[in-house]
Write an enzyme that holds these catalytic residues in place. Structure first.
Site, PDB file in Angstrom:
ATOM      1  N   LYS A 182      17.566  11.232   1.820  1.00 49.55           N
ATOM      2  CA  LYS A 182      16.606  11.726   2.811  1.00 49.55           C
ATOM      3  C   LYS A 182      17.314  12.170   4.098  1.00 49.55           C
ATOM      4  O   LYS A 182      18.531  12.039   4.205  1.00 49.55           O
ATOM      5  CB  LYS A 182      15.550  10.650   3.078  1.00 49.55           C
TER       6      LYS A 182
HETATM    7  C1  LIG Z   1      11.466   9.796  -1.306  1.00 48.00           C
HETATM    8  C2  LIG Z   1      10.006   9.898  -1.346  1.00 48.00           C
HETATM    9  C3  LIG Z   1       9.169   8.774  -1.349  1.00 48.00           C
HETATM   10  C4  LIG Z   1       9.647   7.369  -1.540  1.00 48.00           C
HETATM   11  O1  LIG Z   1      10.672   6.945  -0.782  1.00 48.00           O
HETATM   12  P1  LIG Z   1      11.730   5.881  -1.384  1.00 48.00           P
HETATM   13  O2  LIG Z   1      12.438   5.452  -0.143  1.00 48.00           O
HETATM   14  O3  LIG Z   1      12.618   6.632  -2.316  1.00 48.00           O
HETATM   15  O4  LIG Z   1      10.981   4.786  -2.020  1.00 48.00           O
HETATM   16  C5  LIG Z   1       7.805   8.951  -1.256  1.00 48.00           C
HETATM   17  N1  LIG Z   1       7.271  10.178  -1.193  1.00 48.00           N
HETATM   18  C6  LIG Z   1       8.028  11.291  -1.212  1.00 48.00           C
HETATM   19  C7  LIG Z   1       7.361  12.613  -1.128  1.00 48.00           C
HETATM   20  C8  LIG Z   1       9.415  11.187  -1.314  1.00 48.00           C
HETATM   21  O5  LIG Z   1      10.165  12.289  -1.364  1.00 48.00           O
END
Ligand SMILES: *Cc1c(COP(=O)(O)O)cnc(C)c1O
Length: 373
Positions: A182
């Site tokens: 992210k």
């Molecule tokens: C990455 C993501 C999540 C979840 O986050 P994690 O930290 O990987 O659990 C939820 N929604 C979207 C749209 C994402 O891209």
């Protein structure tokens, strides 16, 4: 060497911060987590509470539970999102109710939401697809009029703006992900940012097995022994190791945003006039773009895939609509826009370590592929 679709950028400061935590020997949830929360809160403008948890998915689940979402309730959500959004909802015991999205932006459609609302609707969960906040204000107007809370899945948009305001600095409850790819990473992690102090307290307790006020104890270096638990909790707290990575990354957010913007701008400039391509993002103003999906006519997409493969460029598909998954299928109706997007979408590489020349090369491959014979 393969050009990767997405990756983290870890430098000397992240490594040093982790080493320091390891040397101090307090690896669980303590000072580092507390500092990350304070730094995130001040980065976002200082009025909302920030509660860090083990993942973005955990943040979404705990935020919903803090609004008493559970069995028998419905949460309206775009089908076109990562399965994490759906699993977070179903983890609460509630039913994820998919609706369609807008073709242009991939953002949940306000009219579709209004059409699906009923007595059981306990929350609405818009997703900031490809870092766009779109018409989020209108969802807050709807929330105001109906009393149904909005819990934002802002996993894609940390570091970005919505108009003149930072995402996470307005609205009520916003969830971020800090997983490995992210906009900033903790290794794994997430946060609930909320202007609602009751929600913040519920999330704080819930991440520590429901042990009441355990957060306050841990931040002062102790822990609770004679405690009470009055509702279901989870083991979803963040560790000092993960928080240390996040703190170092937060220091670099401006650098990350600039580079992601620059790269996305090259994509937009190179691809915006291609008749056979439709972009999701054309206005990059203020956003911190997490992914760069494009839409290509389904008949041409497989050729582009073959050519990217041949040139060792990774690509992805954000996302397979959740109403097509076995686990969520009994909810199934058809969602024509989400299904069309699933046929047309292809996500091109975007991360901090790419260079302008990498993006130019990728665009050249894509253009030659769609315009060749
Ligand atoms: C990455 C993501 C999540 C979840 O986050 P994690 O930290 O990987 O659990 C939820 N929604 C979207 C749209 C994402 O891209």
């Amino acid at each position: 060497m393969k050009t990767r679709l997405s990756k983290s950028s870890i430098g000397a400061s992240e490594i040093q911060s982790v080493v320091e935590v390891l040397k101090k020997g307090y690896l669980g949830m303590g000072e580092e987590v507390s500092k990350l929360e304070q730094e995130l809160a001040s980065y976002l403008g200082g009025t909302a509470s920030v509660v860090c948890v083990s993942s973005g998915t955990a943040a979404l689940q705990l935020a919903l539970e803090a609004y008493d979402v559970g069995e028998g309730d419905e949460v309206i959500v775009p089908s076109f999102t990562y399965v994490a959004t759906f699993q977070a909802i179903s983890a609460t015991g509630a039913t994820p109710v998919p609706v369609d999205v807008e073709y242009d932006s991939g953002f949940i459609s306000l009219t579709e939401v209004q059409a699906r609302m009923n007595k059981k609707t306990k929350a609405i969960m818009p997703v900031h697809y490809a870092s766009s906040c779109r018409n989020i204000e209108q969802f807050y107007d709807l929330s105001e009029a109906t009393g149904i809370p909005i819990v934002e899945d802002a996993a894609h948009s940390f570091g970005g703006m919505c108009g003149q305001r930072k995402i996470g600095s307005f609205g009520e409850t916003i969830c971020f992900s800090f997983d490995g790819i992210k906009n900033i990473t903790c290794g794994e992690g997430g946060a609930v940012v909320t202007a609602n102090s009751a929600v913040a307290q519920r999330v704080k307790d819930a991440r520590l097995l429901g042990v009441e006020k355990d957060t306050e104890q841990r931040y002062s270096g102790s822990r609770s022994w004679d405690f009470d638990v009055s509702r279901q909790g989870w083991r979803y707290h963040m560790s000092n190791i993960n928080a240390a990575i996040g703190r170092a990354q937060l220091h670099r957010i401006n650098e990350f945003t600039q580079q992601r913007q620059l790269l996305a701008k090259v994509y937009v400039d190179e691809l915006k006039d291609e008749k056979k391509i439709n972009l999701f993002i054309d206005n990059l103003e203020g956003i911190c773009p997490h992914i760069f999906p494009i839409k290509i006519d389904a008949s041409l997409r497989s050729k582009v895939e073959t050519d990217l493969d041949h040139e060792e460029v990774e690509f992805g598909y954000h996302y397979k609509p959740n109403h097509l998954l076995s686990y969520f299928k009994d909810l199934s109706q058809s969602f024509s826009v989400s299904e069309l997007l699933w046929d047309e979408v292809i996500t091109l590489p975007l991360h901090y370590d790419l260079k302008r020349s990498d993006v130019e090369r990728i665009c050249k491959i894509v253009k030659e592929s769609i315009n060749g014979d």
